[in-house]
Each structure stands twice: as structure tokens, then as C-alpha cells.
Design a protein around this motif. Structure first.
Motif, PDB file in Angstrom:
ATOM      1  N   UNK A   1       0.774  -1.140  -0.198  1.00 27.83           N
ATOM      2  CA  UNK A   1       0.013  -0.017   0.153  1.00 27.83           C
ATOM      3  C   UNK A   1       0.843   1.371  -0.041  1.00 27.83           C
ATOM      4  N   UNK A   2       1.814   1.339   0.738  1.00 28.49           N
ATOM      5  CA  UNK A   2       2.770   2.374   0.740  1.00 28.49           C
ATOM      6  C   UNK A   2       3.764   2.632  -0.658  1.00 28.49           C
ATOM      7  N   UNK A   3       3.453   1.479  -1.350  1.00 22.45           N
ATOM      8  CA  UNK A   3       4.308   1.792  -2.811  1.00 22.45           C
ATOM      9  C   UNK A   3       3.428   2.389  -3.524  1.00 22.45           C
ATOM     10  N   UNK A   4       1.956   2.012  -3.454  1.00 28.19           N
ATOM     11  CA  UNK A   4       1.109   2.584  -4.475  1.00 28.19           C
ATOM     12  C   UNK A   4       0.995   4.006  -4.063  1.00 28.19           C
ATOM     13  N   UNK A   5       0.993   4.211  -2.686  1.00 32.40           N
ATOM     14  CA  UNK A   5       0.847   5.889  -2.542  1.00 32.40           C
ATOM     15  C   UNK A   5       2.038   6.504  -2.835  1.00 32.40           C
ATOM     16  N   UNK A   6       3.464   6.015  -2.909  1.00 26.36           N
ATOM     17  CA  UNK A   6       4.446   6.618  -3.289  1.00 26.36           C
ATOM     18  C   UNK A   6       4.272   6.735  -4.973  1.00 26.36           C
ATOM     19  N   UNK A   7       3.994   5.850  -5.413  1.00 22.75           N
ATOM     20  CA  UNK A   7       3.892   6.503  -7.082  1.00 22.75           C
ATOM     21  C   UNK A   7       2.959   7.407  -7.217  1.00 22.75           C
ATOM     22  N   UNK A   8       1.867   7.374  -6.622  1.00 22.69           N
ATOM     23  CA  UNK A   8       0.892   8.141  -6.521  1.00 22.69           C
ATOM     24  C   UNK A   8       1.414   9.684  -6.381  1.00 22.69           C
ATOM     25  N   UNK A   9       2.074   9.998  -5.295  1.00 23.29           N
ATOM     26  CA  UNK A   9       2.653  11.132  -4.766  1.00 23.29           C
ATOM     27  C   UNK A   9       3.644  11.608  -5.872  1.00 23.29           C
ATOM     28  N   UNK A  10       4.695  10.652  -6.590  1.00 20.79           N
ATOM     29  CA  UNK A  10       5.296  11.309  -7.581  1.00 20.79           C
ATOM     30  C   UNK A  10       4.635  11.884  -8.462  1.00 20.79           C
ATOM     31  N   UNK A  11       3.533  11.315  -9.091  1.00 20.48           N
ATOM     32  CA  UNK A  11       2.760  11.983 -10.219  1.00 20.48           C
ATOM     33  C   UNK A  11       2.331  13.252  -9.670  1.00 20.48           C
ATOM     34  N   UNK A  12       1.751  13.309  -8.568  1.00 18.71           N
ATOM     35  CA  UNK A  12       1.120  14.435  -7.953  1.00 18.71           C
ATOM     36  C   UNK A  12       2.342  15.738  -7.816  1.00 18.71           C
ATOM     37  N   UNK A  13       3.659  15.193  -7.309  1.00 24.62           N
ATOM     38  CA  UNK A  13       4.308  16.079  -7.314  1.00 24.62           C
ATOM     39  C   UNK A  13       4.936  16.886  -8.548  1.00 24.62           C
ATOM     40  N   UNK A  14       4.893  15.962  -9.564  1.00 21.86           N
ATOM     41  CA  UNK A  14       5.206  16.494 -10.791  1.00 21.86           C
ATOM     42  C   UNK A  14       4.117  17.561 -11.479  1.00 21.86           C
ATOM     43  N   UNK A  15       2.963  17.128 -10.970  1.00 18.63           N
ATOM     44  CA  UNK A  15       1.977  18.111 -11.532  1.00 18.63           C
ATOM     45  C   UNK A  15       1.836  19.275 -10.580  1.00 18.63           C
ATOM     46  N   UNK A  16       2.572  19.376  -9.451  1.00 19.85           N
ATOM     47  CA  UNK A  16       2.538  20.704  -8.664  1.00 19.85           C
ATOM     48  C   UNK A  16       1.419  20.368  -7.622  1.00 19.85           C
ATOM     49  N   UNK A  17       0.649  19.302  -7.555  1.00 22.47           N
ATOM     50  CA  UNK A  17      -0.304  19.291  -6.351  1.00 22.47           C
ATOM     51  C   UNK A  17       0.143  18.391  -5.133  1.00 22.47           C
ATOM     52  N   UNK A  18       1.233  18.071  -5.018  1.00 19.48           N
ATOM     53  CA  UNK A  18       1.676  17.565  -3.741  1.00 19.48           C
ATOM     54  C   UNK A  18       3.306  18.229  -3.573  1.00 19.48           C
ATOM     55  N   UNK A  19       3.457  18.495  -2.264  1.00 19.47           N
ATOM     56  CA  UNK A  19       4.487  18.870  -1.904  1.00 19.47           C
ATOM     57  C   UNK A  19       5.743  17.865  -1.922  1.00 19.47           C
ATOM     58  N   UNK A  20       6.908  18.440  -2.002  1.00 19.82           N
ATOM     59  CA  UNK A  20       8.241  17.572  -1.881  1.00 19.82           C
ATOM     60  C   UNK A  20       8.412  16.956  -0.505  1.00 19.82           C
ATOM     61  N   UNK A  21       7.915  17.631   0.439  1.00 14.96           N
ATOM     62  CA  UNK A  21       8.172  16.979   1.606  1.00 14.96           C
ATOM     63  C   UNK A  21       7.069  15.530   1.773  1.00 14.96           C
ATOM     64  N   UNK A  22       5.859  15.769   1.216  1.00 16.99           N
ATOM     65  CA  UNK A  22       4.992  14.390   1.004  1.00 16.99           C
ATOM     66  C   UNK A  22       5.805  13.292   0.474  1.00 16.99           C
ATOM     67  N   UNK A  23       6.342  13.525  -0.809  1.00 16.61           N
ATOM     68  CA  UNK A  23       7.161  12.666  -1.434  1.00 16.61           C
ATOM     69  C   UNK A  23       8.258  11.920  -0.899  1.00 16.61           C
ATOM     70  N   UNK A  24       9.171  12.822  -0.048  1.00 14.65           N
ATOM     71  CA  UNK A  24      10.023  12.524   0.469  1.00 14.65           C
ATOM     72  C   UNK A  24      10.001  11.342   1.786  1.00 14.65           C
ATOM     73  N   UNK A  25       8.703  11.958   2.443  1.00 14.45           N
ATOM     74  CA  UNK A  25       8.241  10.953   3.621  1.00 14.45           C
ATOM     75  C   UNK A  25       7.840   9.814   3.191  1.00 14.45           C
ATOM     76  N   UNK A  26       7.133   9.682   1.834  1.00 13.75           N
ATOM     77  CA  UNK A  26       6.702   8.450   1.206  1.00 13.75           C
ATOM     78  C   UNK A  26       7.797   7.463   1.091  1.00 13.75           C
ATOM     79  N   UNK A  27       8.979   8.044   0.470  1.00 15.98           N
ATOM     80  CA  UNK A  27      10.149   7.253  -0.053  1.00 15.98           C
ATOM     81  C   UNK A  27      10.487   6.784   1.365  1.00 15.98           C
TER      82      UNK A  27
END
Length: 478
Positions: free
Chosen positions: A403-429
Motif C-alpha cells: 500500500x505504501x508503494x502505491x501511495x509513493x507512486x501516486x505522490x510522484x505523479x502529483x509532485x510532478x503536477x505540482x499538487x503535492x509537496x516535496x515533503x510528502x514525497x520524501x516522507x513516502x520514500x
């Protein structure tokens, strides 16, 4: 009144004369006590003639991944503690031969010279010469003294055999644990490296976005901090891996393969934890039972000391020149045959005390047997519960990691689109790699519990393939 200089000098002179007049042995003892209070390892080794010993056999050079069973076999084939136990077995076996010698006759010969004032030839006078003697003594019946000594020596042999089995199991357990821990940190190093690579990709993306003005310059700074943290974690895990490789190298030899093979699932599938094996086959129980038999034989010996010993004694002597003091004849010969009965009538209560002490030792040994059974069963049940708990946790952690892997992949796409902060992506990684490390940790905890269960139940020789093999000259059978 204080003593004057003359009196002091007289006292000093008297003390010196008293020391000078002491026996040489007393002066040596005084000097020896001074020397005995000095501790110098180099001098001690030199006095005892200690020399560097030969190197222990090392594992052959190979690049093939190390298998668990191969590591165990290499460890038990070279460990000096097993050699020590085997040498002690040879010593105990010699004790059995010494005890059995009591069944056989004792033959003694001797020769001596002297003078006597008996008859000499045809007249009276002093005779001198050499007397040759020979005697044979055969024990006929001793109410079980020799039998008890033989039984006691044989029980000591069995106790040492159990000690060898225990030492082999101990070394096998240490080698198996070292392999599991080395494989654990080998897997954690791979996970930590994946984390470094993943965070570095996030850093690269953040720099591109910051350079294009899509995101703030704070994003690369936050990513760099996480990269440094991931690299520090990687170095720490590598250090722990190096420590366990050194431990494995101590057990196997200088050459340790660069990688450890995956842990054998066949062993895991064959291991039955639903029912405990026979505790009487466990090394600790075998050792305690052998100690009980030693104590039981000691009781037999102590009780037999109360009764007499019947023996047949035959002796002969001949004067080799001079007078035989037994016959008062020159060059005379004398022989005798005697049936002897000897017994200790009173020894201040020592015989009764020996019996009481031996009976108490036997009872104590019997309680040690029960204690060994109790401890072995408790330890085995404890490891069994650990195995069951680790199995259940693995299923939950696998779902969490997915489940965390799926959330991480989603955060990557959202960060590239600018709808998710980098802190969320780093925390997911970070969280996904923590979940992976935790899953590997529980998996190896499961293996450590399996290894512990095998050791606690005395099944190491079966599962590591040591039965029907020869270990340092000892043939191991089921």
C-alpha cells in the motif's frame, strides 16, 4: 629511655646475623614469594615454553554464495572447542582401562641390598647381599569396588560424549546465527542503497523543477538533507554487515565468500514446531543424565568400601649372594601363598560420610536432569511462539509495504503536477524503505527463531546434515 646508637647497631647486627643464619630454604621461599607476586605474560610464556600454534584450517577460496548448511559444516570441522572436547573424551576412555585393570592380577618385582646379623653359612656372623623379590596379587572378590569404579568411569565417558554433542550443537548454532545475521544486513544494505538511489532521483527532479521556476529553491535543500540521511544509514548498515562478516570469518576461516546465499526454504518447510521432540535426546539432558549415572556409580563405590576385599597373594624372594633373612640361609629362597581378607573397621565415620555425600550427589544430579528437561522445553516453546508471531507479522507487513508503494507512486505523479509537496514525497520514500527494512528484519527474526528452536530441541545435526558424517575424527550417527 630511648636506646642509644650502640644498642641500635647491636640490634641491626643481630637481625642480620639471624637472617644470615636462616636455612637456605627459608631465604628461597622469601624470595620466591616476591617473584610470585609479579605478573609478566611475556616471561610466563617464555618460562612455560609457549610457542605460536599452527593456524587452524581455513575455508577454501570461493566466490560461490555461502550456503547455510555449508557454513555450519565448515565451522564444526575446524573449531578448537570441539577438538578440546574430543581430547577430553580420550582422557576419560583411558580412565575406563585404568578401572578395569582392577580385575587383573598385579605383578611386582624388585631387588634390594642390605646387611643382617643372622646366620651365615656354617657359622654365626654377619651376612650381606642382594635380595630379589617377586609377588603376584589377584583380587578375588571385593563386593563391587572394581565394578563401581568401572561403572563410574564409563558414565564419565558417556558424559563427555554428551559434552561433545553439546559443543558441536553450540558451534553449529553460532555458525547458523552468523549466517542469518550476515544475510540480514546483506539484504538491508541492498534496501538502504535503493533508498539512496530513490531519494537521489527525487533530488534530481527537485533541482529541475527549481531551475525551471516551477517550485521553490527549498525543495532541493530538503531533498539533499534526506539524501545525506539515507547515505549515513547506508554506511551504518554496511558497518554492521562488516562486523557480522568478521564474526562469520572467525568461525569459518580467513576466506568468506562475498555473498550469502538465500536462506533455504526447504529447511523451513521441514521444520515441525507443532510438537516438541523427545527431550531425552537433547544434549543438556544427556549431559545431566550422564552426571546422574556418575553419581550413582559413586554411591556403589562408597557403599562397597564398607565391606572387605578378598585377594590371593603369592610372593617369592631369593638372596643373590649373602643371607636370605626369611630362611637364614646363604643364597636361600623363600616363597609364600596367602589368602588375605582386608577391611577398614573404623575410619572416624568417613565411610558413612562418603555414602551420605554420594547419595546427596545422586539426588542433586537427578534434579539437574529434571531442570534440564524443564529449561529445554521452556526454551523450545519460547522460540516456537516467536516463530508463530513472526509469521503473522510478515503478512501484515507485506500488505503495508504494497500500500505504501502505491501511495509513493501516486505522490510522484502529483509532485510532478505540482499538487503535492516535496515533503510528502520524501516522507513516502522514507516510509516505503522503512517498511521494506522492517519486513526484512521480521523475516530474519523468523529465521533466527527457527535456528534457536532447532538448537533448543537438539535437532541441529539433523537439519544441518551432520548426521552420518565425520567431524574432526568423530563419527556422528542419528
Amino acid at each position: 629511655m630511648k636506646p642509644g646508637p650502640t644498642a641500635f647497631c647491636a640490634a641491626s647486627t643481630a637481625a642480620w646475623l639471624a637472617f644470615a643464619s636462616m636455612p637456605a630454604a627459608a631465604q628461597i621461599i622469601s624470595g620466591g614469594l616476591t617473584v610470585a607476586r609479579r605478573l609478566a605474560p611475556s616471561a610466563l610464556a617464555r618460562d612455560m615454553g609457549v610457542r605460536p600454534g599452527p593456524e587452524l584450517p581455513s575455508a577454501p577460496e570461493t566466490t560461490t554464495p555461502l550456503e547455510l548448511t555449508d557454513a555450519v559444516r565448515q565451522a564444526v570441522a575446524r573449531h578448537p572447542s570441539i577438538s578440546d572436547a574430543i581430547a577430553a573424551l580420550a582422557q576419560q576412555s583411558g580412565g575406563v582401562d585404568v578401572a578395569r585393570a582392577g580385575y587383573y592380577p598385579a605383578v611386582r618385582v624388585g631387588m634390594g641390598g642390605g646387611a643382617n646379623n643372622g646366620a651365615s653359612g656354617a657359622g654365626r656372623g654377619r651376612g650381606a647381599g642382594t635380595l630379589a623379590t617377586a609377588s603376584v596379587s589377584q583380587m578375588l572378590y571385593d563386593f563391587g569396588k572394581v565394578d563401581g569404579a568401572v561403572n563410574q568411569s564409563e558414565a564419565q565417558v558417556r558424559r563427555q560424549q554428551a559434552a561433545i554433542l553439546k559443543q558441536i550443537d553450540t558451534v553449529a548454532q553460532q555458525a547458523a546465527e552468523a549466517v542469518v545475521m550476515t544475510h540480514r544486513y546483506q539484504s538491508l544494505v541492498a534496501i538502504a542503497q535503493e533508498q539512496v538511489n530513490a531519494v537521489e532521483k527525487v533530488l534530481e527532479t527537485a533541482r529541475l523543477r527549481a531551475g525551471a521556476g516551477i517550485s521553490t529553491k527549498a525543495d532541493p535543500i530538503q531533498a539533499e538533507s534526506r539524501v545525506d540521511s539515507a547515505r549515513a544509514n547506508l554506511l551504518q548498515v554496511k558497518s554492521q554487515l562488516a562486523q557480522w562478516r568478521e564474526r562469520l570469518g572467525t568461525l569459518l576461516g580467513k576466506s568468506v565468500p562475498p555473498a550469502v546465499a538465500p536462506l533455504p526454504e526447504r529447511l523451513a518447510s521441514e521444520l515441525r514446531i507443532d510438537q516438541l521432540p523427545d527431550a531425552s535426546l537433547m544434549p543438556d539432558v544427556l549431559t545431566a543424565e550422564a552426571e546422574r549415572r556418575v553419581a550413582s556409580a559413586q554411591v556403589e563405590v562408597a557403599r562397597a568400601q564398607r565391606y572387605p576385599t578378598i585377594s590371593l597373594d603369592v610372593s617369592a624372594n631369593k638372596a643373590m649372594g649373602g643371607v636370605n633373612p626369611s630362611t637364614l640361609e646363604r643364597n636361600g629362597m623363600y616363597h609364600s601363598v596367602m589368602l588375605n581378607l582386608s577391611s577398614v573397621l573404623y575410619q572416624g565415620g568417613a565411610l558413612d560420610a562418603q555414602v551420605r555425600a554420594a547419595v546427596a550427589a545422586e539426588e542433586a544430579a537427578r534434579m539437574r536432569v529434571e531442570t534440564a528437561r524443564l529449561n529445554a522445553g521452556d526454551l523450545a516453546r519460547n522460540f516456537r511462539e516467536q516463530v508463530i508471531g513472526a509469521r503473522e507479522r510478515l503478512g501484515v507487513l507485506a500488505d503495508r509495504r504494497r500500500s505504501i508503494g502505491e501511495a509513493r507512486d501516486l505522490y510522484r505523479e502529483q509532485y510532478k503536477l505540482g499538487s503535492r509537496s516535496i515533503l510528502d514525497l520524501l516522507n513516502a520514500e522514507q516510509e516505503i524503505h522503512q517498511a521494506a527494512a522492517e519486513q526484512e528484519g521480521v523475516l530474519h527474526d523468523l529465521w533466527a527463531s527457527r535456528i534457536g528452536y532447532i538448537g533448543a530441541t537438539g535437532q541441529g545435526r539433523t537439519y544441518y546434515g551432520l548426521n552420518n558424517t565425520t567431524v574432526q575424527g568423530m563419527e556422528l550417527l542419528p
